[in-house]
Design an enzyme around this catalytic site. Structure first.
Site, PDB file in Angstrom:
ATOM      1  N   ARG A   1      11.227  -2.918  10.830  1.00  0.00           N
ATOM      2  CA  ARG A   1      10.206  -2.266  11.660  1.00  0.00           C
ATOM      3  C   ARG A   1       9.905  -3.165  12.860  1.00  0.00           C
ATOM      4  O   ARG A   1       9.919  -4.384  12.729  1.00  0.00           O
ATOM      5  CB  ARG A   1       8.945  -2.041  10.817  1.00  0.00           C
ATOM      6  CG  ARG A   1       8.420  -0.635  10.917  1.00  0.00           C
ATOM      7  CD  ARG A   1       7.381  -0.350   9.875  1.00  0.00           C
ATOM      8  NE  ARG A   1       6.109  -0.993  10.147  1.00  0.00           N
ATOM      9  CZ  ARG A   1       5.019  -0.818   9.400  1.00  0.00           C
ATOM     10  NH1 ARG A   1       5.075  -0.031   8.351  1.00  0.00           N
ATOM     11  NH2 ARG A   1       3.893  -1.426   9.691  1.00  0.00           N
TER      12      ARG A   1
ATOM     13  N   ARG B   1      -9.851   0.737   8.319  1.00  0.00           N
ATOM     14  CA  ARG B   1      -9.349  -0.607   8.587  1.00  0.00           C
ATOM     15  C   ARG B   1     -10.389  -1.464   9.267  1.00  0.00           C
ATOM     16  O   ARG B   1     -10.148  -2.643   9.536  1.00  0.00           O
ATOM     17  CB  ARG B   1      -8.157  -0.472   9.520  1.00  0.00           C
ATOM     18  CG  ARG B   1      -6.882  -0.988   8.938  1.00  0.00           C
ATOM     19  CD  ARG B   1      -5.846  -0.808  10.004  1.00  0.00           C
ATOM     20  NE  ARG B   1      -4.681  -1.557   9.733  1.00  0.00           N
ATOM     21  CZ  ARG B   1      -3.601  -1.046   9.156  1.00  0.00           C
ATOM     22  NH1 ARG B   1      -3.578   0.196   8.757  1.00  0.00           N
ATOM     23  NH2 ARG B   1      -2.555  -1.805   8.993  1.00  0.00           N
TER      24      ARG B   1
ATOM     25  N   LYS C   1       0.834  -1.217   0.000  1.00  0.00           N
ATOM     26  CA  LYS C   1       0.000   0.000   0.000  1.00  0.00           C
ATOM     27  C   LYS C   1       0.866   1.263   0.000  1.00  0.00           C
ATOM     28  O   LYS C   1       0.667   2.163  -0.808  1.00  0.00           O
ATOM     29  CB  LYS C   1      -0.930   0.011   1.225  1.00  0.00           C
ATOM     30  CG  LYS C   1      -1.850  -1.189   1.314  1.00  0.00           C
ATOM     31  CD  LYS C   1      -2.755  -1.131   2.523  1.00  0.00           C
ATOM     32  CE  LYS C   1      -2.054  -1.249   3.855  1.00  0.00           C
ATOM     33  NZ  LYS C   1      -1.370  -2.546   4.098  1.00  0.00           N
TER      34      LYS C   1
ATOM     35  N   ARG D   1      11.760  -6.354   4.264  1.00  0.00           N
ATOM     36  CA  ARG D   1      11.477  -4.905   4.288  1.00  0.00           C
ATOM     37  C   ARG D   1      12.437  -4.196   5.239  1.00  0.00           C
ATOM     38  O   ARG D   1      12.702  -4.672   6.338  1.00  0.00           O
ATOM     39  CB  ARG D   1      10.042  -4.645   4.740  1.00  0.00           C
ATOM     40  CG  ARG D   1       9.803  -3.144   4.928  1.00  0.00           C
ATOM     41  CD  ARG D   1       8.383  -2.740   4.906  1.00  0.00           C
ATOM     42  NE  ARG D   1       7.624  -3.205   6.053  1.00  0.00           N
ATOM     43  CZ  ARG D   1       6.354  -2.894   6.253  1.00  0.00           C
ATOM     44  NH1 ARG D   1       5.719  -2.136   5.391  1.00  0.00           N
ATOM     45  NH2 ARG D   1       5.713  -3.356   7.290  1.00  0.00           N
TER      46      ARG D   1
ATOM     47  N   ARG E   1      -0.760  -9.717  12.755  1.00  0.00           N
ATOM     48  CA  ARG E   1      -1.353  -8.637  11.939  1.00  0.00           C
ATOM     49  C   ARG E   1      -2.181  -9.211  10.802  1.00  0.00           C
ATOM     50  O   ARG E   1      -3.221  -8.653  10.438  1.00  0.00           O
ATOM     51  CB  ARG E   1      -0.233  -7.722  11.394  1.00  0.00           C
ATOM     52  CG  ARG E   1       0.364  -6.836  12.483  1.00  0.00           C
ATOM     53  CD  ARG E   1       1.718  -6.279  12.091  1.00  0.00           C
ATOM     54  NE  ARG E   1       1.649  -5.375  10.960  1.00  0.00           N
ATOM     55  CZ  ARG E   1       2.696  -5.056  10.194  1.00  0.00           C
ATOM     56  NH1 ARG E   1       3.885  -5.580  10.453  1.00  0.00           N
ATOM     57  NH2 ARG E   1       2.554  -4.228   9.196  1.00  0.00           N
TER      58      ARG E   1
HETATM   59  P1  AP5 Z   1       4.852  -1.709   1.832  1.00  0.00           P
HETATM   60  O1  AP5 Z   1       4.529  -0.764   0.739  1.00  0.00           O
HETATM   61  O2  AP5 Z   1       5.679  -1.217   2.975  1.00  0.00           O
HETATM   62  O3  AP5 Z   1       3.532  -2.438   2.359  1.00  0.00           O
HETATM   63  P2  AP5 Z   1       2.281  -1.854   3.147  1.00  0.00           P
HETATM   64  O4  AP5 Z   1       1.081  -2.525   2.600  1.00  0.00           O
HETATM   65  O5  AP5 Z   1       2.308  -0.356   3.150  1.00  0.00           O
HETATM   66  O6  AP5 Z   1       2.637  -2.467   4.570  1.00  0.00           O
HETATM   67  P3  AP5 Z   1       2.466  -1.914   6.044  1.00  0.00           P
HETATM   68  O7  AP5 Z   1       3.148  -2.923   6.939  1.00  0.00           O
HETATM   69  O8  AP5 Z   1       2.946  -0.501   6.153  1.00  0.00           O
HETATM   70  O9  AP5 Z   1       0.967  -2.015   6.204  1.00  0.00           O
HETATM   71  P4  AP5 Z   1       0.195  -2.086   7.496  1.00  0.00           P
HETATM   72  O10 AP5 Z   1      -1.132  -1.820   6.987  1.00  0.00           O
HETATM   73  O11 AP5 Z   1       0.332  -3.300   8.315  1.00  0.00           O
HETATM   74  O12 AP5 Z   1       0.951  -1.004   8.398  1.00  0.00           O
HETATM   75  P5  AP5 Z   1       0.562   0.462   8.866  1.00  0.00           P
HETATM   76  O13 AP5 Z   1       1.803   1.226   8.944  1.00  0.00           O
HETATM   77  O14 AP5 Z   1      -0.585   0.987   8.071  1.00  0.00           O
HETATM   78  O15 AP5 Z   1       5.559  -2.978   1.155  1.00  0.00           O
HETATM   79  C1  AP5 Z   1       6.039  -4.062   1.928  1.00  0.00           C
HETATM   80  C2  AP5 Z   1       7.410  -4.503   1.369  1.00  0.00           C
HETATM   81  O16 AP5 Z   1       7.233  -5.058   0.065  1.00  0.00           O
HETATM   82  C3  AP5 Z   1       8.404  -3.357   1.193  1.00  0.00           C
HETATM   83  O17 AP5 Z   1       9.691  -3.828   1.540  1.00  0.00           O
HETATM   84  C4  AP5 Z   1       8.328  -3.002  -0.304  1.00  0.00           C
HETATM   85  O18 AP5 Z   1       9.560  -2.500  -0.763  1.00  0.00           O
HETATM   86  C5  AP5 Z   1       7.972  -4.338  -0.927  1.00  0.00           C
HETATM   87  N1  AP5 Z   1       7.054  -4.252  -2.075  1.00  0.00           N
HETATM   88  C6  AP5 Z   1       5.925  -3.502  -2.144  1.00  0.00           C
HETATM   89  N2  AP5 Z   1       5.260  -3.721  -3.302  1.00  0.00           N
HETATM   90  C7  AP5 Z   1       5.993  -4.662  -3.971  1.00  0.00           C
HETATM   91  C8  AP5 Z   1       5.809  -5.341  -5.218  1.00  0.00           C
HETATM   92  N3  AP5 Z   1       4.751  -5.089  -6.013  1.00  0.00           N
HETATM   93  N4  AP5 Z   1       6.727  -6.255  -5.589  1.00  0.00           N
HETATM   94  C9  AP5 Z   1       7.790  -6.516  -4.793  1.00  0.00           C
HETATM   95  N5  AP5 Z   1       8.024  -5.926  -3.606  1.00  0.00           N
HETATM   96  C10 AP5 Z   1       7.134  -5.004  -3.189  1.00  0.00           C
HETATM   97  O19 AP5 Z   1      -0.020   0.170  10.318  1.00  0.00           O
HETATM   98  C11 AP5 Z   1       0.826  -0.271  11.383  1.00  0.00           C
HETATM   99  C12 AP5 Z   1      -0.012  -0.398  12.643  1.00  0.00           C
HETATM  100  O20 AP5 Z   1      -0.607   0.871  12.990  1.00  0.00           O
HETATM  101  C13 AP5 Z   1      -1.208  -1.367  12.575  1.00  0.00           C
HETATM  102  O21 AP5 Z   1      -0.831  -2.698  12.837  1.00  0.00           O
HETATM  103  C14 AP5 Z   1      -2.117  -0.771  13.666  1.00  0.00           C
HETATM  104  O22 AP5 Z   1      -1.691  -1.142  14.945  1.00  0.00           O
HETATM  105  C15 AP5 Z   1      -1.914   0.729  13.531  1.00  0.00           C
HETATM  106  N6  AP5 Z   1      -2.897   1.350  12.616  1.00  0.00           N
HETATM  107  C16 AP5 Z   1      -2.613   1.990  11.441  1.00  0.00           C
HETATM  108  N7  AP5 Z   1      -3.742   2.432  10.865  1.00  0.00           N
HETATM  109  C17 AP5 Z   1      -4.766   2.069  11.677  1.00  0.00           C
HETATM  110  C18 AP5 Z   1      -6.174   2.226  11.612  1.00  0.00           C
HETATM  111  N8  AP5 Z   1      -6.772   2.847  10.579  1.00  0.00           N
HETATM  112  N9  AP5 Z   1      -6.929   1.712  12.618  1.00  0.00           N
HETATM  113  C19 AP5 Z   1      -6.353   1.075  13.663  1.00  0.00           C
HETATM  114  N10 AP5 Z   1      -5.016   0.888  13.779  1.00  0.00           N
HETATM  115  C20 AP5 Z   1      -4.235   1.378  12.803  1.00  0.00           C
END
Ligand code: AP5
Length: 214
Positions: free
Chosen positions: A160, A88, A13, A127, A171
């Site tokens: 991370r 979410r 994402k 990552r 997760r």
């Molecule tokens: P990356 O782009 O980093 O993936 P992502 O989907 O953004 O992953 P996140 O871990 O950031 O998502 P998340 O939703 O768990 O975390 P968030 O920070 O929102 O890509 C992943 C890897 O793959 C990278 O190394 C990249 O280089 C590689 N890659 C990407 N695309 C590729 C491709 N096509 N081919 C090959 N490689 C590729 O949330 C963290 C925490 O915050 C949650 O667990 C929760 O506790 C809290 N939180 C956040 N938002 C909320 C909410 N709305 N409500 C409640 N809690 C929340």
């Protein structure tokens, strides 16, 4: 253009939101980044969010919804935005729909990046995130020019805190239980677009471009 990025943790994402920002010049609003920034700064919000995030749980809806709705009021979001990691849960989606409806507007696209759990577990191990500016890399797919060093700011790249295999599994469970129902929610609204996340960075980018147009 108002876009929601859907998909499991690590589906890509944030990576592909960055591509959209560059092409369409609208801001990304990432709730994960907002929480991580607050944790870094030691704010009250950060203190509240930290224990949930470290455990792989969702931060409670009441700490998230107002924060995002207020952020959408900012000047830079007036021509559109990308929501990365929000909504979410169904209550978060309903709160967003209601807040936008009040303004006579709505989300245009929900982009769902699909990946199998096993592919995500394998990918997350590679990552690396910059401790300085938060830029994301992958040791194989998107490597930095110099190992362990951020191309943009020279900061140190690290795993991370919530990317350990056990927390990633937690997760993913939380995702299937609480977030995956949003796919049906946005399908019903006629704005859902599914993208195969295993296509590789350029493949997903091309798909996104095809959906959003020039
Ligand atoms: P990356 O782009 O980093 O993936 P992502 O989907 O953004 O992953 P996140 O871990 O950031 O998502 P998340 O939703 O768990 O975390 P968030 O920070 O929102 O890509 C992943 C890897 O793959 C990278 O190394 C990249 O280089 C590689 N890659 C990407 N695309 C590729 C491709 N096509 N081919 C090959 N490689 C590729 O949330 C963290 C925490 O915050 C949650 O667990 C929760 O506790 C809290 N939180 C956040 N938002 C909320 C909410 N709305 N409500 C409640 N809690 C929340």
């Amino acid at each position: 253009m108002k876009i929601i990025m859907l998909g499991a943790p690590g589906a890509g994402k944030g990576t592909h939101a960055k591509g959209i920002v560059e092409a369409y010049h609208i801001p990304t609003i990432s709730t994960g980044d907002i929480f991580r920034q607050n944790i870094k700064e030691g704010t009250e919000l950060g203190k509240k969010a930290k224990s949930y995030m470290d455990a792989g749980e969702l931060v409670p809806d009441e700490l998230v919804c107002d924060l995002v709705v207020d952020r959408l009021e900012k000047d830079d979001a007036k021509d559109g935005y990308i929501l990365d990691g929000f909504p979410r849960t169904i209550p978060q989606a309903e709160a967003l729909t209601a807040a936008l409806k009040e303004k006579g507007t709505a989300i245009d696209y929900a982009l769902d990046i699909e990946m199998s759990d096993q592919a995500i577990i394998d990918r997350m191990a590679g990552r690396r995130v910059c401790s300085g500016c938060g830029a994301t890399y992958h040791i194989v797919n998107i490597p930095p020019k110099k190992e362990g060093v951020c191309d943009s700011c020279g900061g140190t790249l690290e795993l991370r805190k919530d990317d350990t295999p056990e927390t990633v599994k937690k997760r993913l469970d939380v995702y299937h239980e609480q977030t995956a129902p949003l796919i049906a929610y946005y399908k019903e609204q006629g704005i859902l677009h599914e993208i195969d996340g295993s296509l590789g960075v350029e493949g997903v980018k091309a798909k996104v471009k095809e959906i959003l147009g020039e």
